[in-house]
Write a protein that holds these residues in place. Structure first.
Motif, short mmCIF file in Angstrom:
data_model
loop_
_atom_site.label_atom_id
_atom_site.label_comp_id
_atom_site.label_asym_id
_atom_site.label_seq_id
_atom_site.Cartn_x
_atom_site.Cartn_y
_atom_site.Cartn_z
N PHE A 78 -33.60 -2.23 -27.23
CA PHE A 78 -34.57 -1.06 -26.75
C PHE A 78 -35.70 -0.71 -27.49
N ARG A 79 -36.74 -0.47 -26.64
CA ARG A 79 -38.11 0.22 -27.06
C ARG A 79 -37.88 1.61 -27.28
N PHE A 80 -36.93 2.24 -26.55
CA PHE A 80 -36.56 3.69 -26.71
C PHE A 80 -35.28 3.97 -26.07
N LEU A 81 -34.55 4.93 -26.58
CA LEU A 81 -33.66 5.36 -25.82
C LEU A 81 -33.67 6.95 -25.90
N LYS A 82 -33.26 7.75 -24.62
CA LYS A 82 -33.24 9.08 -24.70
C LYS A 82 -31.98 9.83 -24.13
N TRP A 83 -31.73 11.02 -24.51
CA TRP A 83 -30.70 11.67 -23.79
C TRP A 83 -31.52 12.86 -23.16
N LYS A 84 -31.21 13.44 -22.01
CA LYS A 84 -31.83 14.42 -21.30
C LYS A 84 -30.79 15.52 -21.04
N PHE A 85 -31.06 16.62 -21.06
CA PHE A 85 -30.12 17.78 -20.52
C PHE A 85 -30.76 18.42 -19.42
N GLU A 90 -22.74 4.03 -22.73
CA GLU A 90 -22.58 2.97 -21.81
C GLU A 90 -23.75 2.01 -21.57
N LEU A 91 -23.87 1.54 -22.84
CA LEU A 91 -25.16 0.37 -22.78
C LEU A 91 -24.58 -0.82 -22.53
N GLY A 92 -23.22 -1.09 -22.24
CA GLY A 92 -22.52 -2.45 -22.06
C GLY A 92 -22.61 -3.20 -23.22
N SER A 93 -23.10 -4.52 -22.95
CA SER A 93 -23.18 -5.56 -23.70
C SER A 93 -24.57 -5.41 -24.71
N LEU A 94 -25.33 -4.73 -24.24
CA LEU A 94 -26.86 -4.36 -24.83
C LEU A 94 -26.44 -3.55 -26.28
N LYS A 95 -27.12 -3.70 -27.13
CA LYS A 95 -27.33 -3.10 -28.20
C LYS A 95 -28.54 -1.99 -28.39
N VAL A 96 -28.53 -1.17 -29.30
CA VAL A 96 -29.56 -0.28 -29.54
C VAL A 96 -30.97 -0.92 -29.79
N VAL A 144 -31.39 7.70 -20.65
CA VAL A 144 -32.17 6.62 -20.08
C VAL A 144 -32.63 5.70 -21.32
N GLY A 145 -33.44 4.45 -20.78
CA GLY A 145 -33.74 3.77 -21.70
C GLY A 145 -34.86 2.68 -21.04
N LEU A 146 -35.63 2.09 -22.05
CA LEU A 146 -36.49 0.97 -21.79
C LEU A 146 -36.43 -0.08 -22.77
N LYS A 147 -35.85 -1.32 -22.21
CA LYS A 147 -35.75 -2.55 -22.97
C LYS A 147 -37.25 -3.08 -23.71
N GLU A 148 -36.96 -4.02 -24.66
CA GLU A 148 -38.02 -4.26 -25.29
C GLU A 148 -38.94 -5.33 -24.44
N ASP A 149 -38.53 -5.57 -23.44
CA ASP A 149 -39.17 -6.58 -22.49
C ASP A 149 -40.03 -5.73 -21.45
N GLY A 150 -39.63 -4.31 -21.46
CA GLY A 150 -40.37 -3.28 -20.57
C GLY A 150 -39.58 -3.09 -19.51
N SER A 151 -38.50 -3.66 -19.36
CA SER A 151 -37.92 -3.32 -18.07
C SER A 151 -36.87 -2.12 -18.29
N GLN A 152 -36.35 -1.48 -17.48
CA GLN A 152 -35.75 -0.12 -17.41
C GLN A 152 -34.33 -0.28 -17.26
N ILE A 153 -33.29 0.17 -17.81
CA ILE A 153 -32.13 -0.09 -17.42
C ILE A 153 -31.46 1.13 -16.48
N PRO A 154 -30.80 1.08 -15.75
CA PRO A 154 -30.22 2.12 -14.89
C PRO A 154 -29.76 3.40 -15.91
N THR A 155 -30.20 4.76 -15.25
CA THR A 155 -29.99 5.82 -15.68
C THR A 155 -28.29 6.17 -15.79
N TYR A 156 -27.94 6.46 -16.95
CA TYR A 156 -26.48 7.08 -16.77
C TYR A 156 -26.43 8.42 -16.79
#
Length: 231
Positions: A49-56, A40-46, A105-117
């Motif tokens: 992001f500086r990083f993306l993670k999946w947590k369990f 569910e990244l919406g219009s954003l592309k991988v 979870v993820g952090l965009k290249e500009d340093g802002s965090q997107i809402p956790t899904y």
């Protein structure tokens, strides 16, 4: 990516408080099956992001830092995770212990965090779909009885347990062996197969009626089988 840069990114994430959960989603799956958890990244592309993670359950299981991607970071999921191009997570060969909360979870290249899904995955054992009884009868000329051997089997469910009921007696096994005399008439046996998801029973009615030359071991028995009883 340098280790120091990774540490800075992780630190910035930890300092962000009050994370907003954009979407709550529940996904159901069966033991042994496969599910896909959407990113569910919406219009954003991988690449945004500086990083993306999946947590369990708050433990990292898959991540992407710049051009480096690591999956199966948790021993529980070794060899069972796959990331798609949009960072959706596929979990194969589902187990009951895979039930729990998954977070993207993820952090965009500009340093802002997107809402956790957040996704709640519930893994179920598949239900038992059928039960059947195989029977074998042998005339015992010494005791003038039928030796009855029954085997209960089922399909659909995993790791079923079996119980038998005959008159006021019960047993816990997939096999039942007993002797039946002609004078006892019809005897009904019930086999129940059960697992964590369901249980199903089947009745089997037998009657020992020897025919022919009893010294040769020839015998016949009336066999009547009832319909399935699903509980």
């Amino acid at each position: 990516m340098e280790v120091v840069e990774k540490m800075l990114i992780l630190t910035s994430l930890l300092l962000i408080s009050g994370v907003c959960v954009a979407v709550d989603k529940t996904v159901n799956g069966g033991v042994g099956g496969t599910v896909e958890l959407p990113s569910e990244l919406g219009s954003l592309k991988v690449e945004d992001f500086r990083f993306l993670k999946w947590k369990f359950n708050n433990t990292d299981i898959a991540e992407k830092f710049s051009d480096q991607t690591d999956v199966n970071l948790h021993a529980q999921f070794k060899g069972r995770l796959q990331l798609s191009l949009d960072f959706s997570l596929t979990v194969r060969e589902l187990r009951l212990e895979d039930s729990g909360e998954y977070q993207r979870v993820g952090l965009k290249e500009d340093g802002s965090q997107i809402p956790t899904y957040k996704i709640q995955l519930q893994v179920y054992e598949p239900p038992i779909t059928s039960v059947w009884i195989q029977s074998e009868y042998t005339w015992d000329p010494e005791n003038h009885t039928c030796a009855v051997r029954l085997v209960c089997s089922s399909s659909g469910g995993l790791r079923p347990s079996y119980t038998w009921r005959m008159r006021d007696q019960t047993g816990s096994s997939s096999r039942l062996h007993f002797f039946l005399s002609p004078r006892e008439g019809n005897v009904t046996i019930t086999c129940t197969a059960a697992n964590a998801a369901s249980q199903m029973s089947r009745n089997h009615t037998v009657r020992c009626i020897p025919t022919g030359d009893q010294t040769t071991g020839n015998t016949s028995a009336h066999i009547m089988t009832s319909a399935y009883i699903k509980i």
